[in-house]
Structures are given as structure tokens and as C-alpha cells.
Design a protein around this motif. Structure first.
Motif, mmCIF file in Angstrom:
data_model
loop_
_atom_site.group_PDB
_atom_site.id
_atom_site.type_symbol
_atom_site.label_atom_id
_atom_site.label_comp_id
_atom_site.label_asym_id
_atom_site.label_seq_id
_atom_site.Cartn_x
_atom_site.Cartn_y
_atom_site.Cartn_z
ATOM 1 N N THR A 58 -16.002 25.364 11.788
ATOM 2 C CA THR A 58 -14.621 25.477 12.285
ATOM 3 C C THR A 58 -14.431 26.634 13.247
ATOM 4 O O THR A 58 -13.334 26.846 13.748
ATOM 5 C CB THR A 58 -13.649 25.659 11.103
ATOM 6 O OG1 THR A 58 -13.996 26.862 10.401
ATOM 7 C CG2 THR A 58 -13.715 24.460 10.172
ATOM 8 N N THR A 87 -11.288 26.978 16.054
ATOM 9 C CA THR A 87 -10.370 28.100 15.825
ATOM 10 C C THR A 87 -10.274 28.971 17.061
ATOM 11 O O THR A 87 -9.176 29.405 17.445
ATOM 12 C CB THR A 87 -10.844 28.938 14.621
ATOM 13 O OG1 THR A 87 -10.851 28.110 13.463
ATOM 14 C CG2 THR A 87 -9.921 30.126 14.390
ATOM 15 N N LYS A 91 -8.182 27.200 19.618
ATOM 16 C CA LYS A 91 -6.764 27.256 19.250
ATOM 17 C C LYS A 91 -6.189 28.634 19.538
ATOM 18 O O LYS A 91 -5.089 28.764 20.089
ATOM 19 C CB LYS A 91 -6.594 26.917 17.773
ATOM 20 C CG LYS A 91 -5.140 26.897 17.311
ATOM 21 C CD LYS A 91 -5.030 26.497 15.842
ATOM 22 C CE LYS A 91 -3.577 26.477 15.389
ATOM 23 N NZ LYS A 91 -3.459 26.102 13.970
ATOM 24 N N ASP A 92 -6.942 29.685 19.194
ATOM 25 C CA ASP A 92 -6.484 31.058 19.467
ATOM 26 C C ASP A 92 -6.329 31.287 20.966
ATOM 27 O O ASP A 92 -5.376 31.919 21.415
ATOM 28 C CB ASP A 92 -7.470 32.079 18.888
ATOM 29 C CG ASP A 92 -7.414 32.141 17.359
ATOM 30 O OD1 ASP A 92 -6.444 31.615 16.792
ATOM 31 O OD2 ASP A 92 -8.347 32.711 16.763
#
Length: 229
Positions: free
Chosen positions: A11, A15, A18-19
Motif C-alpha cells: 500500500t 498512499t 494519495k498524499d
């Protein structure tokens, strides 16, 4: 990273993506807020601090301030496109023209950065070409509807509406920057006075004076307003 043979998903990369996307949106939001208050003289470093992010993070999302301004400009184009759609949806063409000028000048009066972008005082070629291609035909249609209905004087074109906004955004900037009179609390709305004077001058049911200079074409307008790359 997952161990060999493990079925657990990795993941970390989603992640990070997304950040990165969230940080980009934070920078755009902070840029809009800061540019609205201070104009486009604010730096990318200023925007990063305003967003609560590190300068390095800002430069990973945007190589320079022009890239951030271009991203903001694309949002603003969508918002102005909606204003024009609302104007064209008005049953009465004159009401549509008034709606367009009222809303668009109000947006630029409260957002100094938007006013600078839309009046060509800072814009890269890509975003400005998009503004011309997406918005100029709609502005022309707003003017044509009012003109064809006999409510707008016959010699007024869409580019005239653009320069009216340029003029009114300058009035708004002067009112914001000037020393505020002690007995007036409405100077931020001063541009609206000149909008309504202008609207009276646009109506076809007046006895208009001949205009001393012909209107610019769409291409000439955008060439005039385009800043050097």
C-alpha cells in the motif's frame, strides 16, 4: 514492500500518490486564497507556507509558480464557464448580459489573482489559449443574444464586454489599495457604480454617441492581453 510469497498488498505507493494529490490540492487552495488577497506577486514559497507545507513539497508538485497559476486558471475557467452558461440560460437576453457582467466582475473584484489572470496581467500561453477557446465564444454569444434582441446597441461586441471587465477590475483594485475614507464603508463596492453606469450606456434604447474606435477581434483582444512568455 511485501515479502516473497506474501499475499499482503503493497500500500506504500498508493498512499504516496494519495498524499501527493492531497498536497497538490492544498497548494492550489492556498494559492487561490493568497493570490486573491495579495495578487500574483506572492511566491511559490509564500504559497507553501500558507498551505502549511515545506517548500520542497511545493516544488515537487509544481516546478514553478507559473505551473500553479496555470492549475488555478483552469479552475477559474470552469467557474467562469458556469457563469456564462447561467447567463445564456436566462430567458431574457439582456438579463443574461447583466448577470454575466455582475457575477464576473464580482468574482474578479474579490479575487485579485483572478482579475490579473483574466485581464492578461499574468498567464502562460497554454492557459490563455484555453481561456480564448472555451470562454470567448460564450461571451460572444451573450453579446449576440442581447444585440439580436434589440436590447444591446448594435455596435457592441463580446470583446467590448471583456474590456469592460478589465476596466471595472481596475476600479476594484484602486478601491482596495487606496486610503479608505473615514465616512465610507462601501468602497469595495465602488466598481458596481461604474458597472451600472456602463450598462446604461450599453442599452439600445438610448441615443448612443458614435464610438470613436472600432472593437477588436477576438484574436486581437487576446493578443493584446497576452503577456510575454
Amino acid at each position: 514492500m511485501t515479502e516473497p510469497g506474501s499475499t499482503e498488498p503493497d500500500t506504500a505507493e498508493p498512499t504516496l500518490r494519495k498524499d501527493a494529490a492531497l498536497n497538490r490540492e492544498r497548494l492550489i487552495e492556498a494559492g487561490r486564497d493568497l493570490f486573491a488577497k495579495r495578487g500574483l506577486s506572492a511566491t511559490l514559497n509564500d504559497v507553501a507556507r500558507h498551505a502549511g507545507l515545506g517548500v520542497g513539497t511545493a516544488y515537487r508538485r509544481f516546478a514553478n509558480k507559473d505551473e500553479l497559476i496555470d492549475a488555478i486558471s483552469q479552475q477559474q475557467n470552469k467557474e467562469m464557464e458556469q457563469v456564462l452558461a447561467d447567463a445564456l440560460a436566462e430567458p431574457d437576453p439582456w438579463d443574461g448580459l447583466v448577470l454575466f457582467l455582475e457575477r464576473s466582475t464580482a468574482m474578479q473584484a474579490r479575487d485579485r489573482g483572478m482579475a490579473q489572470i483574466f485581464t492578461g496581467r499574468h498567464s502562460c500561453n497554454v492557459s490563455y489559449d484555453e481561456t480564448r477557446d472555451r470562454l470567448a465564444p460564450l461571451v460572444d454569444e451573450v453579446a449576440a443574444r442581447a444585440r439580436n434582441s434589440g436590447q444591446l446597441r448594435a455596435d457592441v461586441t463580446g470583446t467590448d464586454l471583456i474590456f469592460i471587465q478589465v476596466a471595472l477590475s481596475s476600479v476594484a483594485a484602486v478601491a482596495q489599495d487606496g486610503h479608505q475614507p473615514a465616512d465610507r464603508s462601501d468602497t469595495s463596492e465602488l466598481y458596481r457604480r461604474y458597472l451600472w453606469i456602463t450598462l446604461d450606456g450599453l442599452r439600445a434604447d438610448r441615443d448612443p454617441s458614435p464610438l470613436p474606435v472600432p472593437p477588436l477581434s477576438v484574436d486581437d483582444t487576446h493578443e493584446l492581453l497576452r503577456t510575454e512568455a
